[in-house]
Design an enzyme around this catalytic site. Structure first.
Site, mmCIF file in Angstrom:
data_model
loop_
_atom_site.group_PDB
_atom_site.id
_atom_site.type_symbol
_atom_site.label_atom_id
_atom_site.label_comp_id
_atom_site.label_asym_id
_atom_site.label_seq_id
_atom_site.Cartn_x
_atom_site.Cartn_y
_atom_site.Cartn_z
ATOM 1 N N ARG A 192 -7.831 -1.635 -10.160
ATOM 2 C CA ARG A 192 -8.666 -0.474 -10.703
ATOM 3 C C ARG A 192 -9.480 -0.899 -11.959
ATOM 4 N NH1 ARG A 192 -4.380 3.578 -11.556
ATOM 5 N NH2 ARG A 192 -3.326 1.635 -11.989
ATOM 6 N N CYS A 239 0.749 -1.190 -0.048
ATOM 7 C CA CYS A 239 -0.036 0.151 -0.029
ATOM 8 C C CYS A 239 0.915 1.100 -0.009
ATOM 9 C CB CYS A 239 -0.870 -0.010 1.198
ATOM 10 S SG CYS A 239 -1.977 1.531 1.144
#
Length: 324
Positions: free
Chosen positions: A230, A105
Site C-alpha cells: 500500500r 490474501c
C-alpha cells in the site's frame, strides 16, 4: 551498511531487493511498468485464480500480459485444489520468471473458497498445494503468507519451514493475521522469527512507507528483501526514495508537480492503450491516490468521478495541476 543489494531467488537475480507486492486491481501492467522505472527490483502481477486459468478464463489470462515490461516478473497464483494449481503452474511457467503462491490474501471472496489465507488453517493441504506447484513449475516458486489466521493460529514459522522443505526459493511474510486485515501494526517479531528459522531468502512485508520504515524492517528483522504494497499507492517513486535513503542516509525531495503530472499522464495513456476507455473508470482510484493531500484534492476527485474518456481525464488532470 547499505541494505540495498542484489537478491537471488532460485536462479533469478534481481537488480535490488525491493519488490512491488501483487495487489488485486492495483498492480496491473501500467503501474508495474512505472514502478520498475522508479527502481523496483521486481514487480508482481495481480493474483490470478488457478481455477479460472484451468477453465481458460480469458480475463484472468489477460492479467498476465507483460508485453514490453522489463524482467524479472513474478506472477502470483491462488487456489486450493491440486488439479487447477498444477495446471496454473505449468501455464505460468512459460511466461513468468518466478511463480508466487498466495497463502495470504484476506479477501472474503477468496477465503470462502478455501484459498489465500484460509490455507493457513490447513497446513496439510497447504503442503500438498506447495508440492504440486513445485513439481509442475519450470521456474522458481515463492510463497507469500501472513502471520497466521488469527491470534490463536500463528503459523508463519511452521508454514515457512514446510515451504522450505517442499523447495520454495523464497518466502514473503506479511506481519498481520488474516483477522487483522490491514489494521493495527505489522508484527516485525514474527518476520524476524521466520528469518531465523529458514535458510531461504525471507522478504518482509507490511507498513513500509518510506526510507525510515524500510530501514527499520531490514535492521530489526534481518530480512533479505522488502515487499512494498500500500505504500506504493499513487507513489511509484517510493522505490527510488528508499534506495536513496538506505544508500546515503538522506531523504530525496518529493517529486515536483511536473513530474507527478507526467507520471499520471503516462499511467492514463498506458492503461487506455491496454484496455480501451473502460480503463478510465479503473484509473479513478489511482488518480485519487496520486493527488491525495494536494490542495483542494477532494473537490478534484469528486469532479473526475463522472469522466468516461481519456481525453477528458487528461484535460481535467492538467487543469487541476495548473491550480497548484
Amino acid at each position: 551498511m547499505s541494505y540495498i543489494k542484489k537478491l537471488k531467488i532460485g536462479n533469478v537475480e534481481l537488480e535490488n531487493n525491493l519488490i512491488l507486492a501483487p495487489m488485486a486491481g492495483v498492480t496491473n501492467r501500467p503501474f508495474r511498468m512505472i514502478c520498475k522505472e522508479y527502481g523496483a527490483g521486481m514487480v508482481c502481477t495481480e493474483m490470478a485464480s488457478a481455477r479460472a486459468m484451468y477453465h481458460n478464463d480469458l480475463k484472468t489470462k489477460r492479467l498476465l500480459n507483460t508485453d514490453g515490461e522489463k524482467r524479472p516478473i513474478s506472477m502470483q497464483i491462488f487456489g486450493s485444489d491440486e488439479e487447477s494449481m498444477a495446471y496454473a503452474a505449468k501455464y505460468v511457467s512459460d511466461i513468468a520468471d518466478i511463480i508466487d503462491i498466495n497463502m495470504g490474501c484476506p479477501a472474503p471472496k477468496v477465503v470462502k473458497n478455501g484459498d489465500g489465507s484460509k490455507l493457513l488453517l490447513d497446513l496439510e493441504k497447504a503442503e500438498k498445494i506447495l508440492n504440486c506447484v513445485i513439481k509442475n513449475a519450470k521456474v522458481p516458486v515463492t510463497l507469500k503468507i501472513r502471520k497466521g489466521w488469527d491470534k490463536e493460529n500463528i503459523v508463519a514459522v511452521e508454514i515457512a519451514k514446510i515451504g522450505e522443505k517442499c523447495g520454495v526459493s523464497a518466502i514473503t511474510v506479511h506481519g498481520r493475521t488474516r483477522s487483522e486485515f490491514y489494521t493495527g501494526k505489522a508484527d516485525l517479531d514474527i518476520i524476524k522469527k521466520v528469518k531465523e528459522n529458514v535458510k531461504i531468502p525471507v522478504i518482509g512485508n507490511g507498513d513500509v512507507i518510506d526510507g525510515e520504515s524500510a530501514k527499520r524492517m531490514f535492521e530489526y528483522t534481518g530480512v533479505d528483501g522488502i515487499m512494498i504494497g500500500r505504500g506504493s499507492f499513487g507513489n511509484p517513486w517510493i522505490f527510488k526514495q528508499i534506495i536513496h535513503y538506505l544508500q546515503t542516509g538522506e531523504k530525496i525531495e518529493e517529486p515536483s508537480k511536473e513530474e507527478k503530472l507526467k507520471v499520471m499522464k503516462k499511467h492514463i495513456e498506458l492503461a487506455v492503450e491496454e484496455k480501451g476507455e473502460i480503463a478510465v473508470k479503473e484509473l479513478r482510484k489511482h488518480i485519487a491516490w496520486y493527488t491525495k493531500n494536494l490542495k483542494n484534492s477532494s473537490e478534484f476527485r469528486a469532479s473526475i468521478n463522472q469522466i468516461e474518456t481519456r481525453e477528458e481525464l487528461i484535460k481535467k488532470v492538467e487543469e487541476y495541476f495548473k491550480t497548484l
